[in-house]
Write a protein that holds these residues in place. Structure first.
Motif, mmCIF file in Angstrom:
data_model
loop_
_atom_site.group_PDB
_atom_site.id
_atom_site.type_symbol
_atom_site.label_atom_id
_atom_site.label_comp_id
_atom_site.label_asym_id
_atom_site.label_seq_id
_atom_site.Cartn_x
_atom_site.Cartn_y
_atom_site.Cartn_z
ATOM 1 N N LEU A 190 44.603 -23.585 19.941
ATOM 2 C CA LEU A 190 43.828 -23.385 18.705
ATOM 3 C C LEU A 190 42.494 -22.722 19.062
ATOM 4 O O LEU A 190 41.664 -23.319 19.747
ATOM 5 C CB LEU A 190 43.572 -24.721 17.999
ATOM 6 N N PRO A 191 42.270 -21.501 18.596
ATOM 7 C CA PRO A 191 41.021 -20.789 18.920
ATOM 8 C C PRO A 191 39.863 -21.249 18.025
ATOM 9 O O PRO A 191 39.427 -20.535 17.134
ATOM 10 C CB PRO A 191 41.383 -19.326 18.675
ATOM 11 N N TYR A 192 39.371 -22.449 18.295
ATOM 12 C CA TYR A 192 38.363 -23.044 17.418
ATOM 13 C C TYR A 192 36.947 -22.821 17.943
ATOM 14 O O TYR A 192 36.703 -22.732 19.139
ATOM 15 C CB TYR A 192 38.619 -24.545 17.249
ATOM 16 N N GLN A 232 25.924 -16.568 7.810
ATOM 17 C CA GLN A 232 25.851 -15.528 8.839
ATOM 18 C C GLN A 232 26.534 -15.991 10.116
ATOM 19 O O GLN A 232 27.348 -15.270 10.718
ATOM 20 C CB GLN A 232 24.379 -15.199 9.150
ATOM 21 N N ALA A 233 26.227 -17.223 10.536
ATOM 22 C CA ALA A 233 26.798 -17.764 11.769
ATOM 23 C C ALA A 233 28.305 -17.934 11.663
ATOM 24 O O ALA A 233 29.033 -17.747 12.648
ATOM 25 C CB ALA A 233 26.134 -19.088 12.105
ATOM 26 N N VAL A 234 28.799 -18.286 10.479
ATOM 27 C CA VAL A 234 30.240 -18.461 10.286
ATOM 28 C C VAL A 234 30.989 -17.172 10.611
ATOM 29 O O VAL A 234 31.981 -17.179 11.361
ATOM 30 C CB VAL A 234 30.543 -18.895 8.833
ATOM 31 N N PHE A 235 30.512 -16.061 10.089
ATOM 32 C CA PHE A 235 31.232 -14.805 10.303
ATOM 33 C C PHE A 235 31.008 -14.246 11.707
ATOM 34 O O PHE A 235 31.905 -13.594 12.255
ATOM 35 C CB PHE A 235 30.881 -13.808 9.203
ATOM 36 N N LEU A 236 29.875 -14.534 12.295
ATOM 37 C CA LEU A 236 29.679 -14.186 13.699
ATOM 38 C C LEU A 236 30.624 -14.988 14.582
ATOM 39 O O LEU A 236 31.169 -14.468 15.560
ATOM 40 C CB LEU A 236 28.224 -14.433 14.112
ATOM 41 N N ALA A 237 30.820 -16.261 14.228
ATOM 42 C CA ALA A 237 31.753 -17.104 14.986
ATOM 43 C C ALA A 237 33.174 -16.578 14.847
ATOM 44 O O ALA A 237 33.957 -16.609 15.805
ATOM 45 C CB ALA A 237 31.664 -18.548 14.507
ATOM 46 N N VAL A 276 33.392 -18.001 21.088
ATOM 47 C CA VAL A 276 34.214 -18.329 22.251
ATOM 48 C C VAL A 276 34.921 -19.651 21.974
ATOM 49 O O VAL A 276 34.286 -20.641 21.590
ATOM 50 C CB VAL A 276 33.350 -18.445 23.523
ATOM 51 N N THR A 277 36.232 -19.670 22.175
ATOM 52 C CA THR A 277 37.009 -20.871 21.903
ATOM 53 C C THR A 277 36.431 -22.091 22.615
ATOM 54 O O THR A 277 36.134 -22.043 23.813
ATOM 55 C CB THR A 277 38.472 -20.682 22.334
ATOM 56 N N GLY A 278 36.254 -23.164 21.831
ATOM 57 C CA GLY A 278 35.754 -24.413 22.387
ATOM 58 C C GLY A 278 34.248 -24.546 22.427
ATOM 59 O O GLY A 278 33.740 -25.619 22.766
ATOM 60 N N ARG A 279 33.515 -23.503 22.074
ATOM 61 C CA ARG A 279 32.046 -23.559 22.136
ATOM 62 C C ARG A 279 31.469 -24.220 20.888
ATOM 63 O O ARG A 279 32.052 -24.181 19.812
ATOM 64 C CB ARG A 279 31.460 -22.149 22.289
ATOM 65 N N ARG A 280 30.312 -24.850 21.087
ATOM 66 C CA ARG A 280 29.560 -25.468 20.003
ATOM 67 C C ARG A 280 28.205 -24.782 19.898
ATOM 68 O O ARG A 280 27.554 -24.544 20.914
ATOM 69 C CB ARG A 280 29.312 -26.959 20.285
ATOM 70 N N ARG A 319 22.394 -15.819 21.816
ATOM 71 C CA ARG A 319 22.877 -15.056 22.973
ATOM 72 C C ARG A 319 24.348 -14.670 22.844
ATOM 73 O O ARG A 319 24.728 -13.533 23.107
ATOM 74 C CB ARG A 319 22.652 -15.887 24.235
ATOM 75 N N GLU A 320 25.179 -15.619 22.423
ATOM 76 C CA GLU A 320 26.622 -15.391 22.428
ATOM 77 C C GLU A 320 27.156 -14.823 21.119
ATOM 78 O O GLU A 320 28.141 -14.080 21.118
ATOM 79 C CB GLU A 320 27.346 -16.694 22.767
ATOM 80 N N LEU A 321 26.527 -15.189 20.005
ATOM 81 C CA LEU A 321 27.002 -14.732 18.703
ATOM 82 C C LEU A 321 26.188 -13.575 18.145
ATOM 83 O O LEU A 321 26.665 -12.838 17.272
ATOM 84 C CB LEU A 321 26.979 -15.879 17.690
#
Length: 330
Positions: free
Chosen positions: A160-162, A210-215, A220-224, A303-305
């Motif tokens: 699951l790519p969550y 904004q963060a939802v669509f960047l995610a 990255v799968t499994g990141r919080r 940094r990541e999103l």
């Protein structure tokens, strides 16, 4: 692109729906039979009723459908019975994922809306430090515990790519809990508790979106990822800004010791159980209001999103109060 948004009739969910439509996605809004569609009036929305309590029913409801993205924003923040947090927030998510797996639905991203509340009261010694992903969660509310249980369970699901988003206090138009503070100030009373410094963080609803669509695109799968507007405020800041937008009505500002809040929320919890009506003045509220440190580290999201908050508190309060006035809430 095809997207399913659960909790679509809710405060955050309805804004996610609007942004999905703006981006041209085929947008499916998961709602309950009893859900209000007041903020879901666009004729392009595809509605689907999902029963998160029954995998059998959900299988029937989702059979034949395929989604590129699923944003799981459904859940409860207040309950009469603490067990309902687990039943709805945790087990409801488990049922949804079980059905997705059984139907072999291959989504590109499953975005779960969690909360900073999963961390609880940590780093409470002054000077306060930012809560980080590496810190051990110690949730002090039934709501926070249910969200943490869900996060831990998602870690066990293979394939699951969550991605998990943990916003701090989300506010904006259509929100009802912070709105109660605006009503109180309009009625000339501002109430705060505790005399120890409290560092508070906020995030405006469209920055969560904004963060939802960047995610969806970059997560990255499994990141919080913690979400805030990147600033830290004192407990009086929000009240002062609300009062300013209301035209500076006269007020009485009351700061009570925590034991007073404990009595009020205990009584509120008891009355809620007696009347069968959910109240904001409950045991979870006591633990939330007594927590002093709500700082959180949003650098990983930046940094990541590529997340960058667009609305600071002063502008967000201005927009919110203007909406409440326009819609005759105030």
């Amino acid at each position: 692109m095809k997207i399913l948004i659960t909790g679509a009739s809710g405060f955050i969910g309805s804004f996610i729906v609007e942004e999905a439509l703006r981006r041209g996605y085929e947008t499916w809004a998961a709602v309950r039979k009893s859900s209000s569609k007041a903020f879901l009036q666009d004729e392009r929305i595809h509605f689907i009723e999902l029963d998160f309590s029954s995998e059998t029913q959900m299988t029937e409801q989702l059979t034949g459908l395929q989604f590129d993205y699923i944003v799981h924003a459904a859940g409860v923040t207040k309950c009469l019975d603490p067990q309902d947090f687990y039943r709805i927030n945790t087990q409801g998510t488990q049922h949804l994922v079980h059905v997705l797996k059984a139907l072999q639905m291959r989504v590109e991203r499953f975005v779960y809306i969690s909360s900073l509340s999963i961390m609880g009261a940590i780093r409470e010694e002054q000077p306060y430090e930012e809560i980080r992903e590496s810190d051990t969660p110690q949730p002090n509310t039934a709501y926070g515990r249910s969200k943490l249980e869900t996060e831990k369970w998602l870690d066990t699901v293979e394939g699951l790519p969550y991605v998990i988003l943990r916003p701090t206090g989300v506010y904006g138009p259509r929100e009802r809990d912070y709105f109660m503070m605006a009503k109180s100030i309009k009625a000339h009373t501002d109430f705060a508790v505790g005399f120890k410094q409290q560092d508070i963080t906020f995030v405006y609803v469209t920055d969560v979106v904004q963060a939802v669509f960047l995610a969806c695109e970059k997560g990255v799968t499994g990141r919080r990822y913690f979400l805030s507007d990147g600033e830290v405020y004192q407990s009086s800041t929000f009240s002062n800004l609300i009062r300013k937008e209301l035209g500076n009505p006269w007020w009485i500002r009351i700061t009570a010791p925590l034991w007073v809040l404990r009595i009020v929320t205990f009584c509120g919890e008891y009355i809620g159980k007696m009347t069968g009506k959910v109240t904001a003045l409950n045991n979870d509220k006591y633990n939330i209001m007594r927590q002093r440190n709500w700082r959180c580290d949003i650098e990983p999201a930046r940094r990541e999103l590529g997340y960058e908050p667009q609305v600071k508190l002063e502008e967000g309060v201005k927009r919110s109060i203007a909406w409440y006035k326009r819609e005759n809430w105030l």
